[in-house]
Design a protein around this motif. Structure first.
Motif, PDB file in Angstrom:
ATOM      1  N   TRP A 270       0.829  -1.205   0.000  1.00 58.83           N
ATOM      2  CA  TRP A 270       0.000   0.000   0.000  1.00 58.83           C
ATOM      3  C   TRP A 270       0.862   1.253   0.000  1.00 58.83           C
ATOM      4  CZ3 TRP A 270      -5.345  -0.478  -0.047  1.00 58.83           C
ATOM      5  CH2 TRP A 270      -5.833  -1.783   0.194  1.00 58.83           C
TER       6      TRP A 270
ATOM      7  N   GLN B  73       0.250   5.915   0.202  1.00 62.95           N
ATOM      8  CA  GLN B  73      -0.722   6.993   0.376  1.00 62.95           C
ATOM      9  C   GLN B  73      -0.748   7.894  -0.855  1.00 62.95           C
ATOM     10  OE1 GLN B  73       0.562   8.338   4.390  1.00 62.95           O
ATOM     11  NE2 GLN B  73      -1.614   8.379   4.873  1.00 62.95           N
TER      12      GLN B  73
ATOM     13  N   TRP C 114      -5.116   5.524   1.571  1.00 59.61           N
ATOM     14  CA  TRP C 114      -4.266   4.377   1.249  1.00 59.61           C
ATOM     15  C   TRP C 114      -4.773   3.702  -0.018  1.00 59.61           C
ATOM     16  CZ3 TRP C 114       0.308   3.617   3.357  1.00 59.61           C
ATOM     17  CH2 TRP C 114       0.577   4.187   4.603  1.00 59.61           C
TER      18      TRP C 114
END
Length: 257
Positions: A73, A75, A81
């Motif tokens: 993941w 941002q 996310w």
């Protein structure tokens, strides 16, 4: 403690295959230069958990941070996310060495060619630099004389040592070992464990799924027992082997020691 003070920070990790929940909330933190051995019966979730640490398996719940990066993941500009693209994930994965049970060497490449492939293709290292590093790593795993030999002409123990050298060529922050001696003849197990011991003494951060209790007792800083998809006990080797507290750990150790 901040995330950067851990090489591995896995929190409440869950993983399902269909209706079967294999990991049921695993939390584990590993400090730099720490050696953690994970033990447990077959089917307890050890290998699956190890594979989640470099996103060979995606998780259904929880978070995993390795070397400051959240695995799988990232941002976006709004702070949400979003799943990492495969190329970006490969970048993170390149910082994590993974040694499999079955070596996974390319059969059409020599020992040296196996080792230089990723540094030249993934890291853009010059061939001369990659060869110099590979020759030093072959010396380190005591296989200098096998530089130009193909995997099919190497013993299992030799193949596994080449596989370790191949992982080290990427200068990883973390080494993961998934039962690296389970496919070996008894006489070649020691040569692989000796290389792993040297890595540990050299300060490499390592997470090892293993059935080699002597190695876990001698080399690890911490031993972790998994059962039924969760960690049921962990502690120093002294505590773990001499005075386990969980009944399941006592049963497991009584059968294998």
């Amino acid at each position: 403690m901040s995330l950067q003070q851990y090489i591995v920070d896995a929190q409440d990790v869950h993983k399902r295959f269909g209706r079967v929940e294999v990991l049921k909330g695993v939390t584990l933190q590993v400090k730099p230069q720490e050696v953690v051995c994970i033990i447990g019966a077959s089917g307890s979730g050890k290998t699956t958990f190890l594979r989640t640490l470099n996103a060979l398996e995606t998780i259904d719940q929880g978070t995993i941070v390795v070397n400051g990066h959240r695995v799988g993941w990232t941002q976006d500009k709004n702070g949400s996310w979003v799943k990492l693209k495969e190329r970006a994930m490969a970048e993170i994965r390149s910082e994590i060495g993974f040694v499999f049970q079955r070596f996974n060497l390319w059969p059409h490449m020599t020992a040296l060619e196996n080792i230089i492939e990723a540094p030249t293709r993934v890291r853009g290292q010059s061939k001369d630099e990659a060869i110099a590093t590979a020759e030093e790593l072959l010396r380190r795993v005591k296989l200098s004389d096998k530089r130009d030999v193909y995997p099919g002409r190497l013993s299992g123990g030799q193949q596994q040592r080449v596989a370790i050298a191949r992982s080290l060529a990427m200068k990883p922050a973390l080494m993961l070992f998934d039962e690296p001696t389970s496919a070996l003849d008894p006489e070649t197990i020691g040569e692989v464990l000796d290389v792993m011991k040297e890595l540990a003494l050299g300060g490499m951060t390592m997470v090892c799924v293993t059935h080699e209790m002597g190695f876990a007792r001698e080399v690890s800083d911490r031993v972790v027992m998994m059962d039924g998809g969760v960690i049921i006990e962990e502690g120093t080797p002294e505590h773990f082997f001499s005075n386990p507290t969980h009944e399941r750990t006592k049963q497991f150790l009584s059968k294998i020691l």
